[in-house]
Design a protein around this motif. Structure first.
Motif, mmCIF file in Angstrom:
data_model
loop_
_atom_site.group_PDB
_atom_site.id
_atom_site.type_symbol
_atom_site.label_atom_id
_atom_site.label_comp_id
_atom_site.label_asym_id
_atom_site.label_seq_id
_atom_site.Cartn_x
_atom_site.Cartn_y
_atom_site.Cartn_z
ATOM 1 N N ASP A 23 -2.128 3.333 -13.820
ATOM 2 C CA ASP A 23 -0.775 3.627 -14.303
ATOM 3 C C ASP A 23 0.238 3.499 -13.174
ATOM 4 O OD1 ASP A 23 -1.779 4.181 -16.843
ATOM 5 O OD2 ASP A 23 -1.681 6.368 -16.579
ATOM 6 N N ALA A 24 -0.105 4.050 -12.012
ATOM 7 C CA ALA A 24 0.798 3.999 -10.862
ATOM 8 C C ALA A 24 0.979 2.560 -10.378
ATOM 9 C CB ALA A 24 0.263 4.885 -9.741
ATOM 10 N N TYR A 25 -0.091 1.781 -10.360
ATOM 11 C CA TYR A 25 0.001 0.387 -9.940
ATOM 12 C C TYR A 25 0.842 -0.421 -10.924
ATOM 13 C CZ TYR A 25 -1.287 -4.168 -8.108
ATOM 14 O OH TYR A 25 -1.227 -5.431 -7.576
ATOM 15 N N GLU A 26 0.642 -0.165 -12.199
ATOM 16 C CA GLU A 26 1.430 -0.861 -13.220
ATOM 17 C C GLU A 26 2.912 -0.538 -13.072
ATOM 18 O OE1 GLU A 26 1.067 -2.002 -17.906
ATOM 19 O OE2 GLU A 26 0.112 -0.140 -17.233
ATOM 20 N N ALA A 27 3.238 0.709 -12.777
ATOM 21 C CA ALA A 27 4.635 1.103 -12.550
ATOM 22 C C ALA A 27 5.195 0.391 -11.318
ATOM 23 C CB ALA A 27 4.743 2.617 -12.391
ATOM 24 N N LEU A 28 4.372 0.257 -10.281
ATOM 25 C CA LEU A 28 4.809 -0.438 -9.075
ATOM 26 C C LEU A 28 5.144 -1.894 -9.381
ATOM 27 C CD1 LEU A 28 5.048 -0.072 -5.919
ATOM 28 C CD2 LEU A 28 2.820 -1.184 -5.831
ATOM 29 N N LEU A 29 4.337 -2.528 -10.221
ATOM 30 C CA LEU A 29 4.562 -3.933 -10.559
ATOM 31 C C LEU A 29 5.857 -4.157 -11.330
ATOM 32 C CD1 LEU A 29 0.996 -5.194 -11.554
ATOM 33 C CD2 LEU A 29 2.194 -5.484 -9.379
ATOM 34 N N GLN A 30 6.440 -3.118 -11.850
ATOM 35 C CA GLN A 30 7.703 -3.247 -12.572
ATOM 36 C C GLN A 30 8.901 -3.328 -11.621
ATOM 37 O OE1 GLN A 30 8.044 -0.445 -15.835
ATOM 38 N NE2 GLN A 30 5.859 -0.602 -16.227
ATOM 39 N N GLU A 31 8.691 -3.025 -10.357
ATOM 40 C CA GLU A 31 9.771 -3.082 -9.374
ATOM 41 C C GLU A 31 10.014 -4.529 -8.959
ATOM 42 O OE1 GLU A 31 11.566 -0.556 -8.641
ATOM 43 O OE2 GLU A 31 10.312 1.100 -9.317
ATOM 44 N N ASN A 32 11.211 -4.792 -8.436
ATOM 45 C CA ASN A 32 11.507 -6.165 -8.020
ATOM 46 C C ASN A 32 10.881 -6.460 -6.658
ATOM 47 O OD1 ASN A 32 13.509 -6.018 -5.774
ATOM 48 N ND2 ASN A 32 14.739 -4.958 -7.313
ATOM 49 N N ASP A 33 10.609 -7.724 -6.431
ATOM 50 C CA ASP A 33 9.884 -8.148 -5.237
ATOM 51 C C ASP A 33 10.619 -7.818 -3.943
ATOM 52 O OD1 ASP A 33 7.829 -9.046 -6.767
ATOM 53 O OD2 ASP A 33 8.117 -11.165 -6.330
ATOM 54 N N GLN A 34 11.931 -7.925 -3.938
ATOM 55 C CA GLN A 34 12.674 -7.645 -2.720
ATOM 56 C C GLN A 34 12.479 -6.196 -2.283
ATOM 57 O OE1 GLN A 34 13.966 -9.270 -5.419
ATOM 58 N NE2 GLN A 34 13.993 -11.303 -4.519
ATOM 59 N N ASP A 35 12.521 -5.271 -3.225
ATOM 60 C CA ASP A 35 12.284 -3.863 -2.894
ATOM 61 C C ASP A 35 10.833 -3.650 -2.480
ATOM 62 O OD1 ASP A 35 14.915 -3.103 -3.435
ATOM 63 O OD2 ASP A 35 14.469 -2.564 -5.507
ATOM 64 N N LEU A 36 9.904 -4.197 -3.247
ATOM 65 C CA LEU A 36 8.490 -4.034 -2.922
ATOM 66 C C LEU A 36 8.177 -4.520 -1.520
ATOM 67 C CD1 LEU A 36 6.682 -5.149 -6.194
ATOM 68 C CD2 LEU A 36 6.733 -2.871 -5.211
ATOM 69 N N TYR A 37 8.701 -5.659 -1.159
ATOM 70 C CA TYR A 37 8.422 -6.217 0.156
ATOM 71 C C TYR A 37 8.919 -5.291 1.266
ATOM 72 C CZ TYR A 37 7.878 -9.479 3.975
ATOM 73 O OH TYR A 37 7.496 -10.065 5.156
ATOM 74 N N THR A 38 10.132 -4.785 1.127
ATOM 75 C CA THR A 38 10.657 -3.907 2.180
ATOM 76 C C THR A 38 9.893 -2.590 2.232
ATOM 77 O OG1 THR A 38 12.421 -2.991 0.770
ATOM 78 C CG2 THR A 38 12.967 -4.929 2.113
ATOM 79 N N TRP A 39 9.450 -2.086 1.090
ATOM 80 C CA TRP A 39 8.677 -0.843 1.076
ATOM 81 C C TRP A 39 7.307 -1.056 1.710
ATOM 82 C CZ3 TRP A 39 9.669 0.029 -4.825
ATOM 83 C CH2 TRP A 39 11.001 0.411 -5.024
ATOM 84 N N ILE A 40 6.629 -2.116 1.341
ATOM 85 C CA ILE A 40 5.275 -2.351 1.829
ATOM 86 C C ILE A 40 5.269 -2.689 3.314
ATOM 87 C CG2 ILE A 40 3.282 -3.925 1.657
ATOM 88 C CD1 ILE A 40 3.802 -3.901 -1.423
ATOM 89 N N THR A 41 6.269 -3.415 3.778
ATOM 90 C CA THR A 41 6.322 -3.776 5.195
ATOM 91 C C THR A 41 6.944 -2.679 6.052
ATOM 92 O OG1 THR A 41 8.437 -4.929 4.900
ATOM 93 C CG2 THR A 41 6.398 -6.256 4.723
#
Length: 88
Positions: free
Chosen positions: A48-66
């Motif tokens: 569920d948490a991973y699926e919610a993460l996938l709903q975020e946009n790539d630009q935000d995900l990239y900055t969060w993960i890096t």
């Protein structure tokens, strides 16, 4: 009639596809291998948490993960798992 196990398998396949078919190649290369290796081991709550993460946009995900930006509290555990997988 489908079983819960079959439904979980279909869900994992869909999440895997979404992990590899992002908007940016960078996120494909971060989330794709993670999903290939880890989706089968995730609990329903983690899925569920991973699926919610996938709903975020790539630009935000990239900055969060890096680590360039602080992730929202709701995604920190999942992002931490992705970071640990990639040793980021």
């Amino acid at each position: 009639m489908s079983t819960g196990k079959e439904e979980a398998s279909v869900r994992r396949k869909k999440l895997g596809m979404r992990s590899w078919r992002r908007g940016t190649k960078e996120m494909d290369l971060i989330l794709g291998p993670y999903s290939d290796s880890m989706l089968a081991t995730l609990s329903p709550a983690q899925l569920d948490a991973y699926e919610a993460l996938l709903q975020e946009n790539d630009q935000d995900l990239y900055t969060w993960i890096t680590g360039q930006a602080t992730a929202p509290e709701t995604h920190r555990a999942t992002i931490g798992a992705v970071q640990a997988f990639h040793d980021i």
